[in-house]
Scaffold this active site. Structure first.
Site, PDB file in Angstrom:
ATOM      1  N   GLY A  31      -8.298  19.906   7.428  1.00 22.11           N
ATOM      2  CA  GLY A  31      -8.249  19.368   8.787  1.00 22.11           C
ATOM      3  C   GLY A  31      -8.379  17.855   8.776  1.00 22.11           C
ATOM      4  N   GLY A  32      -7.784  17.262   9.809  1.00 21.03           N
ATOM      5  CA  GLY A  32      -7.702  15.813   9.898  1.00 21.03           C
ATOM      6  C   GLY A  32      -9.053  15.113   9.909  1.00 21.03           C
ATOM      7  CG  HIS A 167     -11.337  13.420  15.389  1.00 21.65           C
ATOM      8  ND1 HIS A 167     -10.927  12.713  14.289  1.00 21.65           N
ATOM      9  CD2 HIS A 167     -12.628  13.073  15.584  1.00 21.65           C
ATOM     10  CE1 HIS A 167     -11.931  11.985  13.834  1.00 21.65           C
ATOM     11  NE2 HIS A 167     -12.978  12.185  14.610  1.00 21.65           N
ATOM     12  NE  ARG A 313      -9.981  25.509  14.278  1.00 22.59           N
ATOM     13  CZ  ARG A 313      -9.478  24.507  14.950  1.00 22.59           C
ATOM     14  NH1 ARG A 313      -8.751  24.743  16.019  1.00 22.59           N
ATOM     15  NH2 ARG A 313      -9.665  23.251  14.571  1.00 22.59           N
ATOM     16  CG  ASP A 374      -1.538  17.394  15.882  1.00 16.37           C
ATOM     17  OD1 ASP A 374      -2.774  17.263  15.926  1.00 16.37           O
ATOM     18  OD2 ASP A 374      -0.921  17.823  14.884  1.00 16.37           O
ATOM     19  CE1 TYR A 502     -31.417   3.944  54.770  1.00 18.01           C
ATOM     20  CE2 TYR A 502     -29.055   4.183  55.097  1.00 18.01           C
ATOM     21  CZ  TYR A 502     -30.325   4.728  55.058  1.00 18.01           C
ATOM     22  OH  TYR A 502     -30.502   6.066  55.275  1.00 18.01           O
TER      23      TYR A 502
HETATM   24  P1  ADP Z   1      -5.414  18.918  11.931  1.00 22.90           P
HETATM   25  O1  ADP Z   1      -6.529  17.955  11.943  1.00 22.90           O
HETATM   26  O2  ADP Z   1      -5.139  19.514  13.264  1.00 22.90           O
HETATM   27  O3  ADP Z   1      -5.524  19.956  10.909  1.00 22.90           O
HETATM   28  P2  ADP Z   1      -3.864  16.744  10.763  1.00 22.90           P
HETATM   29  O4  ADP Z   1      -2.424  16.670  10.446  1.00 22.90           O
HETATM   30  O5  ADP Z   1      -4.422  15.573  11.460  1.00 22.90           O
HETATM   31  O6  ADP Z   1      -4.081  18.081  11.582  1.00 22.90           O
HETATM   32  O7  ADP Z   1      -4.682  16.908   9.422  1.00 22.90           O
HETATM   33  C1  ADP Z   1      -4.400  17.912   8.512  1.00 22.90           C
HETATM   34  C2  ADP Z   1      -4.990  17.559   7.171  1.00 22.90           C
HETATM   35  O8  ADP Z   1      -5.008  18.742   6.397  1.00 22.90           O
HETATM   36  C3  ADP Z   1      -4.172  16.539   6.436  1.00 22.90           C
HETATM   37  O9  ADP Z   1      -5.030  15.644   5.783  1.00 22.90           O
HETATM   38  C4  ADP Z   1      -3.366  17.386   5.441  1.00 22.90           C
HETATM   39  O10 ADP Z   1      -3.127  16.739   4.228  1.00 22.90           O
HETATM   40  C5  ADP Z   1      -4.266  18.558   5.196  1.00 22.90           C
HETATM   41  N1  ADP Z   1      -3.463  19.773   4.932  1.00 22.90           N
HETATM   42  C6  ADP Z   1      -2.630  20.389   5.762  1.00 22.90           C
HETATM   43  N2  ADP Z   1      -2.074  21.461   5.185  1.00 22.90           N
HETATM   44  C7  ADP Z   1      -2.568  21.516   3.947  1.00 22.90           C
HETATM   45  C8  ADP Z   1      -2.418  22.415   2.853  1.00 22.90           C
HETATM   46  N3  ADP Z   1      -1.634  23.502   2.896  1.00 22.90           N
HETATM   47  N4  ADP Z   1      -3.136  22.147   1.762  1.00 22.90           N
HETATM   48  C9  ADP Z   1      -3.931  21.080   1.710  1.00 22.90           C
HETATM   49  N5  ADP Z   1      -4.121  20.235   2.687  1.00 22.90           N
HETATM   50  C10 ADP Z   1      -3.464  20.445   3.794  1.00 22.90           C
HETATM   51  C1  G6P Z   2      -8.939  19.389  13.834  1.00 24.97           C
HETATM   52  C2  G6P Z   2     -10.213  19.085  14.590  1.00 24.97           C
HETATM   53  C3  G6P Z   2     -11.396  18.942  13.640  1.00 24.97           C
HETATM   54  C4  G6P Z   2     -11.486  20.167  12.763  1.00 24.97           C
HETATM   55  C5  G6P Z   2     -10.156  20.422  12.064  1.00 24.97           C
HETATM   56  C6  G6P Z   2     -10.178  21.684  11.219  1.00 24.97           C
HETATM   57  O1  G6P Z   2      -8.642  18.304  13.058  1.00 24.97           O
HETATM   58  O2  G6P Z   2     -10.039  17.904  15.336  1.00 24.97           O
HETATM   59  O3  G6P Z   2     -12.610  18.791  14.344  1.00 24.97           O
HETATM   60  O4  G6P Z   2     -12.508  20.007  11.811  1.00 24.97           O
HETATM   61  O5  G6P Z   2      -9.133  20.528  13.021  1.00 24.97           O
HETATM   62  O6  G6P Z   2     -10.628  22.764  11.961  1.00 24.97           O
HETATM   63  P1  G6P Z   2     -11.936  23.585  11.572  1.00 24.97           P
HETATM   64  O7  G6P Z   2     -12.095  24.531  12.706  1.00 24.97           O
HETATM   65  O8  G6P Z   2     -11.628  24.222  10.283  1.00 24.97           O
HETATM   66  O9  G6P Z   2     -13.083  22.631  11.436  1.00 24.97           O
END
Ligand code: ADP
Ligand code: G6P
Length: 734
Positions: A31-32, A167, A313, A374, A502
């Site tokens: 996740g980001g 985020h 999730r 997103d 007042y």
């Molecule tokens: P979100 O935060 O909603 O998951 P983002 O694109 O902002 O979306 O961040 C996703 C992060 O997860 C990125 O840093 C990406 O490199 C990583 N990611 C996504 N898919 C994979 C995967 N299959 N394996 C490893 N890392 C992944």
């Molecule tokens: C998005 C949300 C983060 C979350 C991530 C991964 O990037 O902004 O807060 O951590 O998704 O989701 P998870 O439920 O695995 O924490």
């Protein structure tokens, strides 16, 4: 960064723990948020969050081991039970806030038990933060799982700088208002000194919710909340650009790229990388790819889509059904088009290590980043940063991803428009080399100039600036200690003058002016104060003398009406300034009346010395428009007739320039050698009083905004609490 270490608080830590067959396993979180913030050096922060495992499966010694291991990464765990995870994380976070904030109201579940768990977990986090906060320079809370925390922390640690960053998108008011707990979430964030969003639109939406739901005043990036200012700003998160670029050109990556190229046998790679989440638009992306294959038989066998999906999730129902839908769709497309030596889509449902992901990013001819919504989307940025090659690829990006506000040189698409996405995919695959190079070059410059490190520094610098500026104003809040001092000075003095505004000071604002009538308790309080020996109580208001008479005429106090135009000393009759000879009010009414009729919720009040347009119940945007219109149509007339136009608390007033609260104040100041003077007011008209008071007077500004007063108090309730204390000692009364 402000002070010592910053405490970062987020639900997800950068390290996640699993217990598999009795063994604890540590992995990098996906996740980001975790990947982005994970780039902030460990020596600059302490990170508090949930380790990703339910505490029911952990023994005490597991917890000790996890705590120790996480400590070595600068992290502190908050353990959550299975029940909490079910109701807080799966429930309120991911079945309520996540879908609603990503514009999926049809997938949003509203359950009170989820909400109760959300509150409880936010409190549990706040407790842990408090316990860890000694010596912390600032606290930085992240994301939608912890929206109540800023207010909880503010209560416990009033002086600590608190930042909050969201985020994910902040939705428009029309969606946010659907949430039963919309007010609590809105106000939870207001405990922060600085609230950051990825894009201007999200910030704008938050502000419109704050104005519509809470009636908070907003001016130039700052919301006024009681005595505090809350700064709202935009900080689009970046990535660790240098790490991606360096790894992209490293030898191991180059080797993997060569292997990948040979395994593809000249086929162009279309890459799709996401958490498996319905906000990412995977079914729609697959449909667009299907459409592309239908439209372009000549491309069959020449392209291959690699769909990488990270499990996410997995206990939430909508995520389970999404997985089924995605897998069925892949089977259908592969079934329709595959040949003995070509499969259009390859699919991996797992986390891919960074070293494996990078060659894929680098070699892909096209990255399809087409979420339906997103907050930002880091995959788009990671792909761009990895394109350090002479033969770069093309990014297709949804216009509904936050990243689209920065990455203008991507091919922007509406993810719901499948045939347009299919056509864009074709355009990307055949794009001439020179155009690809130019686009990538522009995109990469943006990523180099604002990396994740710049982002974090920028946010902390802003937080520091705002909190230092607030301290530098030298306006003391009325704490219990100050209150004690005021009461004791009051009791010691033989002659005391209380100058009280007042509306907004002795009484909260009501929808209509007549509803703000004093209740019996306030009238009793004023009477008791005036009965204190040597005490003169003066209410200095903008109200008409008729209203003042009706509300306070029978009390042993002095009254000032219409901002100083009329004065009635205790027990005497009214003295008013002469009226202007011209009938300026009817001239202004001719201009204002048509706009009043077209503005439901607003109304004009006619006073003896002024006309006031009240807009407390007019929707914010319309009120703003009408204000501009009223000011511009009245401006020339006001100039000719030497009238002043003033903007007060949700009202626009036109009156004679020379009405000022300073005039009667001057009169009272000269009347006696006062040993104690206290003045309180919330509006710009009260500044005329504050400015002429002697230095040892207590001038108290009610609420936020710049002021000549030396003290500040929150609202009319806190003013009344102080006045009650002054009135509480009847032993001095005559
Ligand atoms: P979100 O935060 O909603 O998951 P983002 O694109 O902002 O979306 O961040 C996703 C992060 O997860 C990125 O840093 C990406 O490199 C990583 N990611 C996504 N898919 C994979 C995967 N299959 N394996 C490893 N890392 C992944
Ligand atoms: C998005 C949300 C983060 C979350 C991530 C991964 O990037 O902004 O807060 O951590 O998704 O989701 P998870 O439920 O695995 O924490």
């Amino acid at each position: 960064m402000a002070g010592d270490k910053t405490i970062i608080v987020s639900n997800r830590l950068p390290v996640s723990v699993k217990k598999v067959r009795g063994k604890l396993i540590y992995t990098a979180s996906s996740g980001g948020l975790a990947t982005g913030l994970g780039s902030i050096p460990e020596n600059q922060r302490k990170w508090i969050g949930w380790p990703g495992v339910v505490s029911d499966v952990l023994t005490d010694s597991d917890k000790k081991e996890i705590t120790k291991e996480l400590k070595s990464h600068g992290c502190i765990p908050v353990f959550l039970t299975r029940r909490q995870v079910k109701r807080f994380y799966d429930g309120y976070c991911n079945e309520t806030i996540w879908p609603l904030f990503h514009y999926f109201p049809q997938l949003t579940t509203y359950r009170d038990r989820y909400w109760q768990a959300y509150k409880q977990v936010n409190e549990q986090f706040a407790k842990t933060v408090k316990a860890q906060s000694r010596g912390a320079g600032a606290i930085w809370v992240h994301d939608y799982q912890l929206m109540l925390m800023p207010a909880l922390l503010r209560k416990q640690m009033p002086g600590v700088p608190i930042g909050f960053f969201l985020h994910i998108p902040f939705p428009s008011f029309e969606l946010f208002r659907l949430l039963p707990q919309r007010r609590e979430l809105l106000e939870g964030l207001l405990g922060a000194d600085l609230i950051g969003f990825h894009t201007h639109d999200y910030a704008r939406h938050y502000l419109s919710c704050a104005l519509n739901l809470g009636g908070y005043e907003y001016n130039g990036g700052v919301l006024s909340v009681g005595t505090r200012s809350v700064h709202i700003d935009v900080f689009p998160i970046g990535i660790d650009t240098v790490r991606f670029m360096e790894t992209a050109v490293s030898e191991p990556t180059q080797k993997s790229v060569a292997e990948l190229a040979s395994s593809l046998g000249g086929r162009q790679l279309i890459l799709s990388v996401d958490r498996l989440d319905y906000s990412k638009g995977l079914p729609e992306r697959l449909d667009s790819f299907d459409e592309f294959l239908k439209q372009h038989p000549e491309m069959h066998g020449k392209v291959e889509m690699l769909l990488l999906a990270v499990p996410s999730r997995t206990d939430v129902r909508t995520y389970k059904s999404l997985r089924m839908a995605v897998e069925q769709s892949i089977s259908r497309i592969n079934g329709n088009y595959a040949t003995t030596d070509w499969t259009p889509i390859r699919y991996l449902f797992r986390n891919i290590p960074f070293e494996e992901l990078l060659p894929l990013y680098q070699h892909a001819s096209v990255a399809m980043v087409t979420p339906l919504r997103d907050g930002m989307n880091l995959v788009a940025k990671e792909y761009i940063a990895s394109q350090l090659t002479d033969d770069p690829g093309v990014l297709i990006l949804s216009e509904t991803a936050g990243a689209s506000t920065e990455l203008h040189d991507a091919l922007l698409v509406n993810p719901n428009d499948r045939s347009a996405v299919a056509a864009t995919l074709h355009e990307a695959l055949i794009m001439p080399l020179e155009e690809r190079r130019q686009r990538i070059h522009h995109l990469q410059s943006r990523l180099k100039e604002y990396t994740i490190i710049d982002w974090a520094k920028d946010f902390m610098r802003e937080l520091d600036t705002h909190t230092s500026a607030a301290t530098a104003q030298h306006i003391a809040t009325i704490t219990p200690k100050v209150e004690k001092e005021i009461v004791s000075k009051f009791q010691e003095a033989a002659t005391r003058l209380l100058l009280l505004d007042y509306d907004g000071t002795l009484s909260a604002y009501a929808s209509r002016p007549e509803q703000a009538k004093p209740d019996a308790a306030l009238r009793r309080l004023l009477k008791r104060l005036s009965q204190q020996r040597g005490t003169e109580v003066v209410i200095i208001s903008g109200r008409t003398r008729k209203t003042m008479d009706e509300w306070f005429g029978d009390l042993p106090i002095s009254l000032v009406a219409e901002h100083g135009a009329c004065t009635r000393a205790k027990g005497k009759v009214w003295h008013c300034k002469p009226q202007r000879e011209t009938d300026w009010k009817s001239e202004v009414m001719d201009l204002w009346a048509p706009l009043e009729q077209r503005t439901p919720g607003g109304f004009i009040e006619q006073k003896e010395y002024s006309l006031v347009w009240h807009y407390r119940r007019v929707p914010t945007a319309l009120a703003k428009l009408r204000l501009q219109q009223l000011m511009s149509i009245t401006g020339p007339l006001a100039e000719n007739l030497d009238l002043g136009i003033y903007q007060g608390q949700k009202m626009l007033e036109i009156r004679q320039h020379d009405n000022s609260k300073a005039v009667p104040t001057e009169g009272w100041l000269q009347r006696k050698d006062w040993q104690f003077i206290l003045a309180a007011g919330d509006d710009y008209t009260d500044e005329d009083i504050f400015r002429i008071l002697p230095d040892d007077a207590y001038a108290i500004k009610v609420g936020t905004g710049s002021t000549a007063a030396h003290y500040r108090t929150q609202n009319s309730e806190t003013v009344l609490a102080l006045l009650k204390k002054l009135a509480a000692k009847p032993r001095n009364s005559t």
